[in-house]
Write a protein that holds these residues in place. Structure first.
Motif, short mmCIF file in Angstrom:
data_model
loop_
_atom_site.label_atom_id
_atom_site.label_comp_id
_atom_site.label_asym_id
_atom_site.label_seq_id
_atom_site.Cartn_x
_atom_site.Cartn_y
_atom_site.Cartn_z
N GLY A 61 -1.86 7.42 6.15
CA GLY A 61 -1.87 6.45 5.06
C GLY A 61 -3.05 6.67 4.14
O GLY A 61 -2.93 6.59 2.92
N HIS A 62 -4.18 6.97 4.72
CA HIS A 62 -5.39 7.24 3.94
C HIS A 62 -5.19 8.49 3.10
O HIS A 62 -5.52 8.53 1.91
CB HIS A 62 -6.59 7.39 4.88
CG HIS A 62 -7.87 7.59 4.16
ND1 HIS A 62 -8.33 8.85 3.84
CD2 HIS A 62 -8.80 6.71 3.70
CE1 HIS A 62 -9.48 8.74 3.20
NE2 HIS A 62 -9.79 7.46 3.11
N ALA A 63 -4.62 9.54 3.69
CA ALA A 63 -4.38 10.79 2.97
C ALA A 63 -3.39 10.59 1.83
O ALA A 63 -3.57 11.14 0.74
CB ALA A 63 -3.88 11.87 3.93
N ALA A 64 -2.36 9.80 2.07
CA ALA A 64 -1.37 9.52 1.02
C ALA A 64 -2.02 8.76 -0.13
O ALA A 64 -1.79 9.08 -1.31
CB ALA A 64 -0.21 8.72 1.59
N ALA A 65 -2.84 7.79 0.19
CA ALA A 65 -3.52 7.02 -0.85
C ALA A 65 -4.47 7.92 -1.64
O ALA A 65 -4.51 7.86 -2.87
CB ALA A 65 -4.29 5.85 -0.23
N LEU A 66 -5.19 8.76 -0.95
CA LEU A 66 -6.12 9.68 -1.61
C LEU A 66 -5.38 10.61 -2.56
O LEU A 66 -5.81 10.85 -3.69
CB LEU A 66 -6.90 10.47 -0.57
CG LEU A 66 -8.06 11.30 -1.06
CD1 LEU A 66 -9.09 10.45 -1.77
CD2 LEU A 66 -8.70 12.03 0.11
N LEU B 249 -11.87 3.75 -1.11
CA LEU B 249 -10.85 4.15 -0.15
C LEU B 249 -11.46 4.60 1.18
O LEU B 249 -10.86 4.43 2.23
CB LEU B 249 -9.99 5.26 -0.75
CG LEU B 249 -8.76 5.70 0.02
CD1 LEU B 249 -7.85 4.52 0.32
CD2 LEU B 249 -8.00 6.74 -0.77
N ASP B 250 -12.66 5.14 1.15
CA ASP B 250 -13.33 5.58 2.38
C ASP B 250 -13.53 4.42 3.36
O ASP B 250 -13.55 4.62 4.56
CB ASP B 250 -14.68 6.21 2.07
CG ASP B 250 -14.54 7.53 1.34
OD1 ASP B 250 -13.47 8.16 1.43
OD2 ASP B 250 -15.51 7.93 0.68
N TYR C 83 -1.01 3.14 -6.73
CA TYR C 83 -1.28 4.35 -7.51
C TYR C 83 -0.03 5.20 -7.70
O TYR C 83 0.10 5.86 -8.74
CB TYR C 83 -2.43 5.15 -6.89
CG TYR C 83 -3.76 4.65 -7.41
CD1 TYR C 83 -4.34 5.21 -8.54
CD2 TYR C 83 -4.41 3.59 -6.80
CE1 TYR C 83 -5.53 4.75 -9.04
CE2 TYR C 83 -5.61 3.12 -7.28
CZ TYR C 83 -6.17 3.70 -8.41
OH TYR C 83 -7.35 3.22 -8.91
N SER C 84 0.86 5.17 -6.76
CA SER C 84 2.13 5.87 -6.94
C SER C 84 2.91 5.24 -8.09
O SER C 84 3.44 5.95 -8.96
CB SER C 84 2.94 5.81 -5.64
OG SER C 84 4.18 6.43 -5.81
N ALA C 85 2.95 3.92 -8.13
CA ALA C 85 3.64 3.22 -9.22
C ALA C 85 2.94 3.47 -10.55
O ALA C 85 3.61 3.68 -11.57
CB ALA C 85 3.70 1.72 -8.92
N LEU C 86 1.62 3.47 -10.55
CA LEU C 86 0.87 3.73 -11.78
C LEU C 86 1.15 5.14 -12.29
O LEU C 86 1.39 5.35 -13.48
CB LEU C 86 -0.63 3.54 -11.54
CG LEU C 86 -1.54 3.86 -12.73
CD1 LEU C 86 -1.18 3.05 -13.96
CD2 LEU C 86 -3.00 3.65 -12.33
N GLN D 240 -4.97 -1.66 3.44
CA GLN D 240 -5.49 -1.48 2.08
C GLN D 240 -5.14 -0.10 1.54
O GLN D 240 -4.78 0.05 0.38
CB GLN D 240 -7.00 -1.71 2.04
CG GLN D 240 -7.39 -3.15 2.29
CD GLN D 240 -8.88 -3.30 2.58
OE1 GLN D 240 -9.51 -2.43 3.18
NE2 GLN D 240 -9.45 -4.42 2.14
N ALA D 241 -5.23 0.91 2.41
CA ALA D 241 -4.89 2.27 2.00
C ALA D 241 -3.41 2.36 1.64
O ALA D 241 -3.04 2.98 0.63
CB ALA D 241 -5.24 3.27 3.10
N ASP D 242 -2.55 1.72 2.42
CA ASP D 242 -1.12 1.71 2.11
C ASP D 242 -0.86 1.04 0.77
O ASP D 242 -0.06 1.52 -0.04
CB ASP D 242 -0.32 0.99 3.20
CG ASP D 242 -0.20 1.79 4.48
OD1 ASP D 242 -0.45 3.02 4.45
OD2 ASP D 242 0.14 1.19 5.51
N ARG D 243 -1.55 -0.06 0.52
CA ARG D 243 -1.39 -0.78 -0.74
C ARG D 243 -1.86 0.07 -1.92
O ARG D 243 -1.22 0.13 -2.96
CB ARG D 243 -2.16 -2.10 -0.70
CG ARG D 243 -1.94 -2.97 -1.87
CD ARG D 243 -0.55 -3.60 -1.79
NE ARG D 243 -0.10 -3.82 -3.14
CZ ARG D 243 1.15 -3.83 -3.51
NH1 ARG D 243 2.10 -3.66 -2.64
NH2 ARG D 243 1.49 -4.02 -4.73
N MET D 244 -2.97 0.76 -1.73
CA MET D 244 -3.48 1.64 -2.79
C MET D 244 -2.50 2.77 -3.06
O MET D 244 -2.26 3.13 -4.22
CB MET D 244 -4.85 2.19 -2.43
CG MET D 244 -5.97 1.17 -2.59
SD MET D 244 -7.59 1.88 -2.21
CE MET D 244 -7.85 2.87 -3.67
N ALA D 245 -1.91 3.33 -2.00
CA ALA D 245 -0.94 4.39 -2.18
C ALA D 245 0.25 3.88 -2.99
O ALA D 245 0.71 4.55 -3.92
CB ALA D 245 -0.47 4.93 -0.82
#
Length: 91
Positions: free
Chosen positions: A11-16, A61-62, A76-79, A68-73
């Motif tokens: 999830g963290h990698a996807a968000a990053l 993100l770190d 940012y994917s939508a953005l 939170q990482a899932d939400r950011m992914a």
């Protein structure tokens, strides 16, 4: 089962990666605006501000929880989809 598998890290990698894509989009847009004839200082300022927000969130993100990482992914994917839809020339 593999002992090194960590779904939270995925999830963290996807968000990053999603944040990285959006930052790269802003980098391209900033470059094009700087060399446009004539450049639009207001648009350039907006692009720089938005990219700075992304850079700040990438640092956050770190420390993000898996949720939170899932939400950011997702965000940012939508953005990224919206930015590329509105500006296909920057895709």
């Amino acid at each position: 089962m593999n002992d090194t598998y960590n779904p939270d890290a995925l999830g963290h990698a996807a968000a990053l990666e999603c944040v990285r894509l959006v930052i790269a989009w802003y980098n391209r847009a900033i470059h094009l605006e700087r060399y446009a004839l004539p450049p639009d200082p207001m648009r350039l300022g907006e692009l720089l501000t938005e990219r700075q927000k992304c850079l700040a969130e990438r640092k956050y993100l770190d420390e993000a929880t898996p949720e939170q990482a899932d939400r950011m992914a997702q965000d940012y994917s939508a953005l990224f989809r919206e930015l590329t839809r509105r500006n296909p020339e920057l895709s």
